[in-house]
Design a protein around this motif. Structure first.
Motif, PDB file in Angstrom:
ATOM      1  N   GLN A  15      -3.390  13.521   3.182  1.00  0.00           N
ATOM      2  CA  GLN A  15      -4.672  12.915   2.828  1.00  0.00           C
ATOM      3  C   GLN A  15      -4.382  11.541   2.241  1.00  0.00           C
ATOM      4  O   GLN A  15      -3.445  11.386   1.465  1.00  0.00           O
ATOM      5  CB  GLN A  15      -5.349  13.810   1.795  1.00  0.00           C
ATOM      6  N   SER A  16      -5.176  10.554   2.624  1.00  0.00           N
ATOM      7  CA  SER A  16      -4.947   9.199   2.115  1.00  0.00           C
ATOM      8  C   SER A  16      -6.158   8.680   1.357  1.00  0.00           C
ATOM      9  O   SER A  16      -7.271   9.200   1.489  1.00  0.00           O
ATOM     10  CB  SER A  16      -4.623   8.243   3.264  1.00  0.00           C
ATOM     11  N   ALA A  17      -5.897   7.633   0.596  1.00  0.00           N
ATOM     12  CA  ALA A  17      -6.958   6.878  -0.075  1.00  0.00           C
ATOM     13  C   ALA A  17      -6.527   5.424  -0.023  1.00  0.00           C
ATOM     14  O   ALA A  17      -5.390   5.099  -0.373  1.00  0.00           O
ATOM     15  CB  ALA A  17      -7.125   7.332  -1.518  1.00  0.00           C
ATOM     16  N   GLY A  18      -7.396   4.565   0.459  1.00  0.00           N
ATOM     17  CA  GLY A  18      -7.011   3.165   0.598  1.00  0.00           C
ATOM     18  C   GLY A  18      -8.080   2.231   0.103  1.00  0.00           C
ATOM     19  O   GLY A  18      -9.102   2.658  -0.448  1.00  0.00           O
ATOM     20  N   PRO A  19      -7.875   0.948   0.333  1.00  0.00           N
ATOM     21  CA  PRO A  19      -8.878  -0.030  -0.079  1.00  0.00           C
ATOM     22  C   PRO A  19     -10.181   0.176   0.694  1.00  0.00           C
ATOM     23  O   PRO A  19     -10.178   0.773   1.771  1.00  0.00           O
ATOM     24  CB  PRO A  19      -8.222  -1.372   0.250  1.00  0.00           C
ATOM     25  N   SER A 127       0.203  -5.327   8.833  1.00  0.00           N
ATOM     26  CA  SER A 127      -0.813  -5.998   8.003  1.00  0.00           C
ATOM     27  C   SER A 127      -0.450  -6.064   6.525  1.00  0.00           C
ATOM     28  O   SER A 127      -1.104  -6.762   5.760  1.00  0.00           O
ATOM     29  CB  SER A 127      -2.154  -5.284   8.143  1.00  0.00           C
ATOM     30  N   ASN A 128       0.545  -5.291   6.111  1.00  0.00           N
ATOM     31  CA  ASN A 128       0.975  -5.215   4.712  1.00  0.00           C
ATOM     32  C   ASN A 128      -0.067  -4.524   3.821  1.00  0.00           C
ATOM     33  O   ASN A 128       0.028  -4.571   2.602  1.00  0.00           O
ATOM     34  CB  ASN A 128       1.320  -6.601   4.158  1.00  0.00           C
ATOM     35  N   THR A 129      -1.085  -3.888   4.417  1.00  0.00           N
ATOM     36  CA  THR A 129      -2.078  -3.127   3.661  1.00  0.00           C
ATOM     37  C   THR A 129      -1.402  -1.928   3.015  1.00  0.00           C
ATOM     38  O   THR A 129      -0.564  -1.276   3.629  1.00  0.00           O
ATOM     39  CB  THR A 129      -3.207  -2.629   4.596  1.00  0.00           C
ATOM     40  N   ARG A 130      -1.776  -1.639   1.774  1.00  0.00           N
ATOM     41  CA  ARG A 130      -1.194  -0.507   1.062  1.00  0.00           C
ATOM     42  C   ARG A 130      -2.248   0.579   0.853  1.00  0.00           C
ATOM     43  O   ARG A 130      -3.395   0.280   0.525  1.00  0.00           O
ATOM     44  CB  ARG A 130      -0.614  -0.963  -0.265  1.00  0.00           C
ATOM     45  N   ILE A 131      -1.813   1.808   1.058  1.00  0.00           N
ATOM     46  CA  ILE A 131      -2.682   2.968   0.830  1.00  0.00           C
ATOM     47  C   ILE A 131      -1.900   4.024   0.053  1.00  0.00           C
ATOM     48  O   ILE A 131      -0.670   4.043   0.074  1.00  0.00           O
ATOM     49  CB  ILE A 131      -3.226   3.566   2.150  1.00  0.00           C
ATOM     50  N   ARG A 132      -2.628   4.884  -0.605  1.00  0.00           N
ATOM     51  CA  ARG A 132      -2.041   6.037  -1.294  1.00  0.00           C
ATOM     52  C   ARG A 132      -2.042   7.204  -0.313  1.00  0.00           C
ATOM     53  O   ARG A 132      -2.998   7.370   0.458  1.00  0.00           O
ATOM     54  CB  ARG A 132      -2.849   6.402  -2.543  1.00  0.00           C
ATOM     55  N   TYR A 133      -0.989   8.015  -0.358  1.00  0.00           N
ATOM     56  CA  TYR A 133      -0.803   9.066   0.641  1.00  0.00           C
ATOM     57  C   TYR A 133      -0.202  10.283  -0.043  1.00  0.00           C
ATOM     58  O   TYR A 133       0.873  10.193  -0.641  1.00  0.00           O
ATOM     59  CB  TYR A 133       0.141   8.524   1.714  1.00  0.00           C
TER      60      TYR A 133
END
Length: 160
Positions: A15-19, A127-133
């Motif tokens: 499960q992820s959470a991102g911007p 893209s260098n986008t960061r997400i929590r996983y």
């Protein structure tokens, strides 16, 4: 960080959470675990055609039931205990590849099966986008890999 998902036996759930604006990843993949003696490492691979997958690589210490910090290296395996995670996801808008930058993998069962969980920050490669996983895997059968499959990893490891 998203909550740890519940994994079914033999599966890896994530499960992820991102911007804002990023599509959350919620997946439940069948998993396999392969272990090498030389170098001592475990690879947990979970994937499903058309949706992508997650690979967890652990550099194993003598006591395998422990916490494995995410460790980045440019070649070979990191010094145990250490973890690396890679993710490939296919969505209706395209595909994305991620690499864990920080966090840890916690193993709480390691014998004929492996069970554990992880909470990491992923960086999308292009893209260098960061997400929590966050992820969990439960009772994934561990098989010994053919030494020929392990040999390439052994070349990049310094003697301990």
């Amino acid at each position: 960080m998203p909550p740890y998902p519940a994994a079914e036996r033999g599966k890896l759930a994530v499960q992820s959470a991102g911007p804002p604006g990023t599509e959350p990843m919620v997946r439940d993949w069948p998993a396999q675990a392969g272990m090498c003696e030389t170098p001592p490492m475990l690879q947990i691979r979970a994937e499903e055609a058309g949706t992508g997958g997650t690979m967890v690589l652990l550099a194993l210490p003598a006591n395998k039931v422990t916490s494995y910090p995410i460790t980045l290296v440019t070649q070979g395996l990191p010094t145990p205990p250490a973890a690396q995670i890679g993710v490939q996801v296919y969505t209706r808008t395209g595909s994305s590849a991620y690499q864990a930058q920080d966090g840890s993998v916690d193993i709480y069962v390691f014998d004929r099966t492996v069970s554990g969980r992880f909470a990491v920050t992923l960086r999308e490669i292009s893209s260098n986008t960061r997400i929590r996983y966050a992820g969990a895997f439960r009772e994934v059968p561990v098989v010994r890999l053919d030494p020929a499959l392990c040999a390439p990893a052994a070349k990049g490891v310094a003697p301990q």
